[in-house]
Scaffold this active site. Sequence first.
Site, PDB file in Angstrom:
ATOM      1  N   GLY A 259       0.836  -1.193   0.000  1.00  0.00           N
ATOM      2  CA  GLY A 259       0.000   0.000   0.000  1.00  0.00           C
ATOM      3  C   GLY A 259       0.869   1.240   0.000  1.00  0.00           C
ATOM      4  N   ALA A 260       1.873   1.235   0.889  1.00  0.00           N
ATOM      5  CA  ALA A 260       2.785   2.372   0.998  1.00  0.00           C
ATOM      6  C   ALA A 260       4.008   1.940   1.793  1.00  0.00           C
ATOM      7  CB  ALA A 260       2.086   3.539   1.703  1.00  0.00           C
ATOM      8  N   GLU A 262       7.113   3.576   4.499  1.00  0.00           N
ATOM      9  CA  GLU A 262       7.386   4.712   5.375  1.00  0.00           C
ATOM     10  C   GLU A 262       8.816   5.254   5.286  1.00  0.00           C
ATOM     11  OE1 GLU A 262       6.719   1.538   6.360  1.00  0.00           O
ATOM     12  OE2 GLU A 262       7.936   0.945   8.078  1.00  0.00           O
ATOM     13  N   ASN A 263       9.394   5.362   4.105  1.00  0.00           N
ATOM     14  CA  ASN A 263      10.750   5.914   4.016  1.00  0.00           C
ATOM     15  C   ASN A 263      10.777   7.305   4.651  1.00  0.00           C
ATOM     16  OD1 ASN A 263      11.403   3.735   2.055  1.00  0.00           O
ATOM     17  ND2 ASN A 263      10.036   4.923   0.757  1.00  0.00           N
ATOM     18  N   HIS A 293      -1.096   6.558   8.818  1.00  0.00           N
ATOM     19  CA  HIS A 293      -0.303   5.403   9.263  1.00  0.00           C
ATOM     20  C   HIS A 293       1.184   5.616   8.939  1.00  0.00           C
ATOM     21  CE1 HIS A 293       0.407   0.839   9.384  1.00  0.00           C
ATOM     22  NE2 HIS A 293       1.466   1.296   8.742  1.00  0.00           N
ATOM     23  N   GLU A 294       1.466   5.990   7.694  1.00  0.00           N
ATOM     24  CA  GLU A 294       2.872   6.156   7.288  1.00  0.00           C
ATOM     25  C   GLU A 294       3.530   7.292   8.056  1.00  0.00           C
ATOM     26  OE1 GLU A 294       4.060   3.749   5.631  1.00  0.00           O
ATOM     27  OE2 GLU A 294       2.103   2.947   5.094  1.00  0.00           O
ATOM     28  N   HIS A 297       4.877   6.353  11.388  1.00  0.00           N
ATOM     29  CA  HIS A 297       6.166   5.660  11.300  1.00  0.00           C
ATOM     30  C   HIS A 297       7.360   6.623  11.303  1.00  0.00           C
ATOM     31  CE1 HIS A 297       5.156   1.476  10.793  1.00  0.00           C
ATOM     32  NE2 HIS A 297       4.472   1.645   9.684  1.00  0.00           N
ATOM     33  N   GLU A 316       4.156  -2.223  13.166  1.00  0.00           N
ATOM     34  CA  GLU A 316       2.957  -2.063  12.336  1.00  0.00           C
ATOM     35  C   GLU A 316       1.694  -1.845  13.170  1.00  0.00           C
ATOM     36  OE1 GLU A 316       2.909  -1.313   9.316  1.00  0.00           O
ATOM     37  OE2 GLU A 316       5.039  -1.648   9.088  1.00  0.00           O
TER      38      GLU A 316
HETATM   39 ZN   LIG Z   1       3.272   0.439   8.463  1.00  0.00          ZN
END
Ligand SMILES: [Zn+2]
Length: 361
Positions: A259-260, A262-263, A293-294, A297, A316
């Site tokens: 989905g994505a 988190e860099n 969500h990202e 992180h 997560e």
């Molecule tokens: Zn995540």
Amino acid sequence: MSPMSVLTRDEAQTRAKLLDVHHYGIELDLTRGDETFDSRTVIRFTARADADTFVELKPAELRSVTLDGQPLDPETLDGNRLPLEGLTAGEHELRLDTVMHYSRTGEGMHRFTDPTDGETYLYTQLFMEDVQRVFAAFDQPDLKAVFDLTVTAPDTWTVLSNGITEHLGEGRWKAAPTPLISTYLVAVAAGPWHSVRTEHRGLPFGIHCRRSLAPYLDTDADEILDVTRACFDRYHEKFDEPYPFDSYDQAFVPEFNAGAMENPGLVTFRDEFVYRSAVTDTERQTRAMVIAHEMAHMWFGDLVTLRWWDDIWLNESFAEYMGYQTLTEATRFTDTWTDFGVTRKPWGYDADQRPSTHPVA
Ligand SMILES: [Zn+2]
């Protein structure tokens, strides 16, 4: 050709005791054709004792290696491990000159040519061990370092990475050195991106997609940036620690597997989140949830990182918890816990009933 080795937890613990990794200087040349790119890495590190260890890489070709100026034999590369034998206690500098393959599977440096207009886009996805497809590294999450990145690319492109990335001219880009981060969190995205840029609380914010999706991103840019700003402010109220990076870019990238990701400072999303037709408000809420969500992180995952992969459940779960809570508190999407109950909980129940279920720690 030897098979690739997967790093075990014991090996990671042994290496973490031995090494203190300080700095990666990475030079990527993305102008070498459609199949491969050049990748040169200089790693500065300290060994705490005399010992043997190894560095990891998955090159198309290893042109040369030197350790403290002395050449090592590239032929000693065994699968994805280059042995560093008879390492002495103290400071060291390892230089590697490699050729790497572009990927078509979303692992490592993915290369995509848009069938709509023929434009090419590249981006990295380095979780869990795919950094080795892009540059040589002591690849485990608890050996954090500063990453200092230079990229050569066509002048008409934009190069994005974790830190603010400056176009020096003549096809060269230089990224601000990162704070200490894990190898799997390094990110680069290069191509003729369509960008919407703004500033929030003194930091550059940007959203990006391939050019052929520009009208769709523009239509939703206010909504995406409003959610981003609201969550950013709410996280600042919750966490004592200020946002740890120098910019916040969100790139919607093609053919993304998850989905994505988190860099730090450069979150990548599947570009299906740039909606091309009418969608339900639930779908808008899902996109907002992934944004929230990202961003969680950035603190929990990126600034503070798991020592080993067996704590990924906590990484997560906490981002998920913070994402749902923050979206409810800070945006117009106030019914997120219903979505959680309907979609996320059954996902957990389902996983728990499988033969593969196991204690999380
Ligand atoms: Zn995540």
